[in-house]
Design a protein around this motif. Structure first.
Motif, short mmCIF file in Angstrom:
data_model
loop_
_atom_site.label_atom_id
_atom_site.label_comp_id
_atom_site.label_asym_id
_atom_site.label_seq_id
_atom_site.Cartn_x
_atom_site.Cartn_y
_atom_site.Cartn_z
N ASN A 234 -0.05 13.17 8.14
CA ASN A 234 -0.42 12.78 7.11
C ASN A 234 0.35 11.65 6.07
O ASN A 234 -0.07 10.96 5.67
N LYS A 235 1.84 12.08 6.31
CA LYS A 235 2.47 11.02 5.48
C LYS A 235 2.46 9.82 6.32
O LYS A 235 2.75 8.68 5.71
N PHE A 236 2.62 9.80 7.73
CA PHE A 236 2.64 8.54 8.36
C PHE A 236 1.33 7.65 8.19
O PHE A 236 1.27 6.77 8.32
N LYS A 237 0.16 8.59 8.16
CA LYS A 237 -0.95 7.86 7.97
C LYS A 237 -1.05 7.15 6.41
O LYS A 237 -1.52 5.93 6.24
N ARG A 238 -0.43 7.70 5.41
CA ARG A 238 -0.45 7.24 4.06
C ARG A 238 0.69 6.03 4.31
O ARG A 238 0.36 4.69 3.59
N TRP A 239 1.57 6.35 5.05
CA TRP A 239 2.55 5.05 5.07
C TRP A 239 1.85 3.90 5.71
O TRP A 239 2.08 2.65 5.34
N GLY A 240 1.01 4.10 7.00
CA GLY A 240 0.38 3.19 7.54
C GLY A 240 -0.58 2.18 6.65
O GLY A 240 -0.76 1.23 6.58
N GLU A 241 -1.29 3.21 5.81
CA GLU A 241 -2.34 2.42 4.62
C GLU A 241 -1.46 1.40 3.74
O GLU A 241 -2.07 0.38 3.15
N GLU A 242 -0.21 2.18 3.45
CA GLU A 242 0.68 1.21 2.41
C GLU A 242 1.04 -0.22 3.49
O GLU A 242 1.23 -1.08 2.66
N TRP A 243 1.20 0.05 4.48
CA TRP A 243 1.90 -1.03 5.35
C TRP A 243 0.84 -2.14 5.88
O TRP A 243 1.02 -3.25 6.29
N ARG A 244 -0.26 -1.46 6.15
CA ARG A 244 -1.31 -2.38 6.85
C ARG A 244 -1.60 -3.61 5.93
O ARG A 244 -1.74 -4.76 6.83
N PRO A 245 -1.50 -4.04 4.73
CA PRO A 245 -1.61 -5.26 4.28
C PRO A 245 -0.58 -6.17 4.44
O PRO A 245 -0.88 -7.43 4.72
N ARG A 246 0.77 -5.67 4.85
CA ARG A 246 1.57 -6.56 5.16
C ARG A 246 1.39 -7.02 6.77
O ARG A 246 1.59 -8.19 6.75
N ILE A 247 0.51 -6.25 7.51
CA ILE A 247 0.40 -6.70 8.69
C ILE A 247 -0.83 -7.76 8.90
O ILE A 247 -0.69 -8.72 9.43
N ASP A 248 -1.66 -7.47 7.75
CA ASP A 248 -2.76 -8.45 7.57
C ASP A 248 -2.27 -9.65 7.11
O ASP A 248 -2.90 -10.65 7.55
N ASP A 249 -1.24 -9.85 6.38
CA ASP A 249 -0.71 -11.13 5.78
C ASP A 249 -0.04 -11.76 6.77
O ASP A 249 -0.18 -13.01 6.94
N ALA A 250 0.73 -10.92 7.75
CA ALA A 250 1.60 -11.74 8.80
C ALA A 250 0.47 -12.44 9.64
O ALA A 250 0.94 -13.44 9.94
N PHE A 251 -0.35 -11.70 10.11
CA PHE A 251 -1.48 -12.24 11.07
C PHE A 251 -2.13 -13.27 10.47
O PHE A 251 -2.38 -14.45 11.12
N ALA A 252 -2.60 -13.37 9.11
CA ALA A 252 -3.45 -14.28 8.19
C ALA A 252 -2.88 -15.46 8.29
O ALA A 252 -2.89 -16.66 8.59
N SER A 253 -1.41 -15.40 7.78
CA SER A 253 -0.45 -16.60 7.74
C SER A 253 -0.22 -17.38 9.08
O SER A 253 -0.36 -18.44 8.97
N PHE A 254 -0.20 -16.50 9.96
CA PHE A 254 0.01 -17.29 11.38
C PHE A 254 -1.33 -18.12 12.03
O PHE A 254 -1.25 -18.93 12.32
N VAL A 255 -2.38 -17.24 11.71
CA VAL A 255 -3.77 -17.84 12.14
C VAL A 255 -3.95 -19.25 11.43
O VAL A 255 -4.63 -19.84 12.12
N LYS A 256 -3.69 -19.22 10.18
CA LYS A 256 -3.97 -20.34 9.32
C LYS A 256 -3.16 -21.76 9.54
O LYS A 256 -3.74 -22.80 9.13
N LYS A 257 -2.13 -21.40 10.49
CA LYS A 257 -1.26 -22.80 10.75
C LYS A 257 -2.13 -23.60 11.49
O LYS A 257 -2.98 -23.27 12.34
#
Length: 226
Positions: free
Chosen positions: A203-226
């Motif tokens: 459950n701790k890793f689930k909460r960590w993943g929920e907090e970390w996910r926006p960083r993954i989304d930003d990394a992906f979105a920033s690259f796709v927009k190039k």
């Protein structure tokens, strides 16, 4: 014991090779991908290029004393044709502690993540698994039989990103004397449900993943927009 889950400030990313170290973020196939805090050592760096796809793979570990404490593995693939990627079969599996799939289209948008256990000692090891074993042996490090943590999968018609973050459960919860070290089968959803202390960890890793996910989304979105 979960101090390692604190989100770090970003640092400039750079392309890396096996044997080098990184903090903050790394560059994989031109995409800047975040790392949890601390210094990370690269054990695996591969570039594949064929008629349809160009793929970059990067594996890293974080060391604590004489043990592999954490691991990270990133894969970035580019479609040369713009035809996208096959649906990702690993978006959902019965053994996952948690899984969420927003979309998994053929040749189009794909977005899923899950909290899983991953074996590092399969019957037939991949090149990456052989590389992490060789790294641990060369540095006289304890390497777990399994790691636990979240994996994120994102794709468009042009780009695919997979980002996996794993922790050594043996350094978090002591395994029973009769088995000595944790195995993959000890951390499936079915087994975790039987033992409250494992459920707390996942459950701790689930909460960590929920907090970390926006960083993954930003990394992906920033690259796709190039």
């Amino acid at each position: 014991m979960f101090a390692c889950l604190i989100l770090p400030q970003s640092m400039p990313a750079r392309a890396l090779e096996a044997g080098q170290t990184a903090t903050g973020s790394v560059q994989v196939g031109g995409m800047n991908i975040p790392l949890p805090g601390g210094e990370w050592s690269v054990y695996y760096a591969v570039e594949d290029d064929d008629a349809k796809f160009k793929t970059s793979k990067l594996g890293l570990v974080q060391i604590s004393g004489k043990a592999v404490k954490q691991s990270a593995y990133f894969r970035v693939s580019r479609s040369k044709t713009g035809g996208g990627f096959k649906p990702y079969e690993q978006c959902s599996q019965p053994h996952y502690f948690f899984g969420e799939t927003a979309m998994n289209q053929i040749g189009g948008k794909q977005d899923c993540w899950h909290v899983q256990a991953e074996t590092l000692a399969p019957d037939e090891a991949s090149d990456r698994q052989k590389a992490i074993l060789a790294f641990a042996k060369s540095h006289s490090l304890f390497l777990p039989l399994t790691i636990v943590g979240p994996r994120f999968h994102r794709a468009s018609a042009d780009v695919l990103l997979q980002a996996s973050y794993g922790w050594t459960p043996d350094l978090i919860v002591k395994a029973p004397k009769e088995i000595k070290v944790w195995r993959f089968q000890d951390w499936t959803a079915e087994e975790v449900a039987k033992e409250p202390r494992k459920k707390v960890v996942m459950n701790k890793f689930k909460r960590w993943g929920e907090e970390w996910r926006p960083r993954i989304d930003d990394a992906f979105a920033s690259f796709v927009k190039k």
